[in-house]
Design a protein around this motif. Structure first.
Motif, short mmCIF file in Angstrom:
data_model
loop_
_atom_site.label_atom_id
_atom_site.label_comp_id
_atom_site.label_asym_id
_atom_site.label_seq_id
_atom_site.Cartn_x
_atom_site.Cartn_y
_atom_site.Cartn_z
N HIS A 40 42.29 43.24 21.13
CA HIS A 40 42.39 44.67 20.90
C HIS A 40 43.57 45.31 21.62
O HIS A 40 43.90 46.47 21.36
N PHE A 41 44.20 44.57 22.56
CA PHE A 41 45.23 45.16 23.42
C PHE A 41 46.46 44.27 23.47
O PHE A 41 46.37 43.05 23.33
N SER A 42 47.62 44.91 23.67
CA SER A 42 48.87 44.16 23.84
C SER A 42 49.44 44.45 25.22
O SER A 42 49.15 45.49 25.82
N SER A 43 50.24 43.53 25.70
CA SER A 43 51.03 43.73 26.93
C SER A 43 50.20 44.34 28.06
O SER A 43 50.53 45.38 28.62
N PHE A 44 49.12 43.66 28.44
CA PHE A 44 48.27 44.16 29.53
C PHE A 44 48.27 43.18 30.69
O PHE A 44 48.65 42.01 30.55
N SER A 45 47.84 43.67 31.84
CA SER A 45 47.82 42.85 33.06
C SER A 45 46.44 42.26 33.27
O SER A 45 45.53 42.94 33.77
N ALA A 46 46.28 41.00 32.90
CA ALA A 46 45.00 40.32 33.18
C ALA A 46 44.78 40.18 34.68
O ALA A 46 43.63 40.19 35.15
N CYS A 47 45.87 40.07 35.45
CA CYS A 47 45.75 39.93 36.90
C CYS A 47 45.12 41.16 37.54
O CYS A 47 44.58 41.09 38.65
N GLY A 48 45.20 42.30 36.86
CA GLY A 48 44.66 43.53 37.42
C GLY A 48 43.18 43.75 37.14
O GLY A 48 42.58 44.67 37.70
N ILE A 49 42.58 42.89 36.30
CA ILE A 49 41.18 43.11 35.91
C ILE A 49 40.23 43.12 37.11
O ILE A 49 39.35 43.99 37.20
N PRO A 50 40.34 42.18 38.07
CA PRO A 50 39.41 42.24 39.20
C PRO A 50 39.50 43.55 39.97
O PRO A 50 38.48 44.03 40.50
N TYR A 51 40.67 44.16 40.03
CA TYR A 51 40.84 45.39 40.80
C TYR A 51 40.34 46.60 40.01
O TYR A 51 39.91 47.59 40.60
N TRP A 52 40.36 46.51 38.70
CA TRP A 52 39.72 47.52 37.85
C TRP A 52 38.20 47.41 37.98
O TRP A 52 37.51 48.42 38.19
N VAL A 53 37.69 46.20 37.90
CA VAL A 53 36.24 46.00 38.04
C VAL A 53 35.78 46.46 39.43
O VAL A 53 34.72 47.06 39.58
N GLU A 168 38.62 36.77 43.97
CA GLU A 168 38.94 38.16 43.63
C GLU A 168 37.74 38.86 43.01
O GLU A 168 37.47 40.04 43.29
N MET A 169 37.01 38.16 42.15
CA MET A 169 35.82 38.75 41.54
C MET A 169 34.69 38.91 42.57
O MET A 169 33.89 39.85 42.49
N ALA A 170 34.62 38.01 43.54
CA ALA A 170 33.63 38.17 44.61
C ALA A 170 33.89 39.48 45.36
O ALA A 170 32.95 40.23 45.66
N GLU A 171 35.15 39.75 45.65
CA GLU A 171 35.49 41.02 46.31
C GLU A 171 35.13 42.21 45.42
O GLU A 171 34.55 43.20 45.90
N ALA A 172 35.46 42.13 44.13
CA ALA A 172 35.18 43.23 43.21
C ALA A 172 33.69 43.55 43.16
O ALA A 172 33.27 44.72 43.21
N LEU A 173 32.88 42.50 43.08
CA LEU A 173 31.42 42.69 43.01
C LEU A 173 30.87 43.22 44.33
O LEU A 173 29.95 44.05 44.34
N LEU A 246 32.13 33.88 35.65
CA LEU A 246 32.78 32.57 35.66
C LEU A 246 34.20 32.71 36.20
O LEU A 246 35.00 33.51 35.71
N GLY A 247 34.51 31.92 37.21
CA GLY A 247 35.85 31.90 37.79
C GLY A 247 36.31 30.46 37.94
O GLY A 247 36.73 30.05 39.03
N LEU A 248 36.25 29.70 36.87
CA LEU A 248 36.54 28.26 36.90
C LEU A 248 37.97 27.93 36.51
O LEU A 248 38.29 26.77 36.27
N GLY A 249 38.81 28.94 36.42
CA GLY A 249 40.20 28.68 36.08
C GLY A 249 40.43 28.68 34.57
O GLY A 249 39.56 29.02 33.78
N VAL A 250 41.63 28.27 34.20
CA VAL A 250 42.02 28.29 32.79
C VAL A 250 42.70 26.99 32.42
O VAL A 250 43.13 26.22 33.29
N ALA A 251 42.80 26.76 31.11
CA ALA A 251 43.53 25.62 30.56
C ALA A 251 44.48 26.14 29.49
O ALA A 251 44.25 27.21 28.91
#
Length: 458
Positions: A40-53, A168-173, A246-251
């Motif tokens: 649904h979105f273009s050119s967004f920062s996935a790295c910023g998602i934990p800080y938004w959450v 990062e998600m542990a901190e967000a939660l 889930l924070g198991l990384g990516v492939a």
């Protein structure tokens, strides 16, 4: 003269950087650009998602660098919610499917950019797809998690995995008021660090009130009568959960490339040359989290999915597609993160990386402070450095500490890129004032100790 057509698969960092750079160099009369994005979105920062959450970023749209409408205003035909399902190399075309209507069509190309990104690792475990289990790869994922946190019947969260996303998600939660448990199959959090440095991260997480369970592999997500996740099963223990992250990384997301027969490396990422052109294909380029890159320290191909690289890949690709010239020489593997006030950084090789490629090395670890010891607010910092035996060439640096720790790794990243020895590093003219550093910066203290260790090896 008929305009050439550039087709871009993927509407985020690498893909749209390539499209935008190519458009700067060639107008619509010379180059038609068609881009496909299934989200649904273009050119967004996935790295910023934990800080938004976690609440540090207030609004989702702050993470969007450029909207589809803005791309279209620059004469880029960006087709959202449209997935490319096949690449026909012989015919020079791609098949796409509109996700809402199901309509399919073929689009021909003269030049093709593959920027299909990465896919989250989601092991085939019982209950892994149950409601209440969340990944954090896209803005849609982030919104779904935020909605679930607001509606959760309790305040217990389990994070599976203790890499960058996991911590990062542990901190967000934690910031959202949840009781957080991190289940990690490794001996220590942050497998991107050596275990002794990861142990520092684990101790700090425990001190922040995050429960870390190491050396334990998740075997199932348990569900309640309503079908929602209620606990995580790891070994013979159950960890109750109102939400599971889930924070198991990516492939590498290279299913399309694999099906088309394009060359892939050992991690499954696409292989390119220095211009980011797919090896053996004059008309195809690839960049971002779907490619492998050259590690400048080890000299081997490596998978390093980071937004910094993706944007650089896109600039290089766009320059070459648009008639200019650009190369991406490689990486040294620099990454930084944090969990609450603890900063985590690494660049270059870990001990096991160096051993795997046959390098002999000496490791040293020093403890210092980020400011002069007498200056108010001085906090501890641990620096680990690896140097090659005999030559003294810098091989890697890891830093764990409080304020001012993470970005110090940039000094080491420059030294690695330049191929410096640890002895040469000791003469670096770094900035000094008591509020910012001791007289000897922690990185230089480590370099001095590494010089002594190299000399001691003879």
């Amino acid at each position: 003269m008929t305009a050439e057509r550039l087709v871009v698969i993927g509407g985020d960092a690498a893909g749209m950087s390539a499209a935008s750079q190519a458009r700067r160099l060639k107008g619509p009369g010379e180059l038609e650009i068609v881009a496909f994005e299934r989200g649904h979105f273009s050119s967004f920062s996935a790295c910023g998602i934990p800080y938004w959450v976690g609440g540090q970023v207030a609004e989702r749209d702050e993470l969007i660098a450029r909207t589809p409408a803005e791309h279209r205003a620059r004469d880029i035909d960006l087709r959202m919610r449209t997935e490319v399902t096949e690449i026909d190399l012989a015919g020079g075309r791609v098949r796409s499917r509109e996700l809402e209507s199901g309509r399919q069509e073929w689009t021909g190309y003269d030049k093709l950019v593959i920027a299909t990104g990465a896919r989250p690792v989601r092991p085939p475990l019982p209950g892994i797809d149950a409601p209440g289990v969340f990944g954090v790869q896209t803005l849609d994922d982030g919104q779904a998690l935020l909605d679930a946190l607001s509606a959760a019947p309790g305040r217990r969260a389990v994070v599976v995995g203790a890499g960058y996303i996991g911590v990062e998600m542990a901190e967000a939660l934690l910031n959202r008021g949840f009781e957080v448990t991190v289940v990690n199959r490794g001996a220590q959090p942050m497998a991107t660090l050596d275990p002794d440095m990861g142990a520092l991260v684990g101790a700090a997480m425990d001190g922040l009130g995050i429960t870390t369970v190491n050396g334990t592999e998740v075997t199932a997500v348990l569900t309640g009568a309503d079908g929602r996740a209620r606990a995580v099963l790891a070994g013979d223990r159950e960890f109750p959960a109102d939400v599971v992250v889930l924070g198991l990384g990516v492939a590498p997301g290279t299913e399309l490339a694999r099906a088309a027969g394009l060359p892939l490396g050992s991690s499954g990422g696409l292989l390119t040359d220095l211009s980011m052109r797919v090896r053996g294909r004059e008309e195809i380029w690839a960049g971002g989290d779907c490619v492998e890159v050259l590690d400048l320290v080890s000299g081997r191909e490596r998978y390093v999915p980071l937004g910094t690289h993706a944007n650089k890949h896109g600039q290089v690709i766009g320059a070459n597609v648009g008639g200019g010239y650009g190369t991406f020489p490689g990486v040294v593997g620099t990454a930084v993160s944090k969990v609450c006030d603890l900063e985590i950084a690494r660049t270059g090789l870990r001990e096991k990386d160096a051993a795997r490629v046959g390098l002999q090395f000496v490791p040293v670890t020093v403890e210092s402070t980020g400011r002069a010891g007498y200056y108010p607010g001085a906090r501890p910092m641990t620096v680990k450095m690896l140097a090659e035996r005999r030559t003294g060439r810098l091989l890697g640096v890891q830093i764990v500490g409080r304020e001012g720790a993470a970005k110090r790794v940039d000094v080491a990243a420059v030294a690695l890129t330049a191929g410096m020895t640890v002895e040469a590093m000791t003469a670096l003219d770094l900035g000094y004032a008591p509020p910012f550093s001791p007289v000897w910066d922690p990185v230089l203290i480590a370099a001095r100790k590494a010089v002594a260790a190299v000399r001691a090896t003879g």
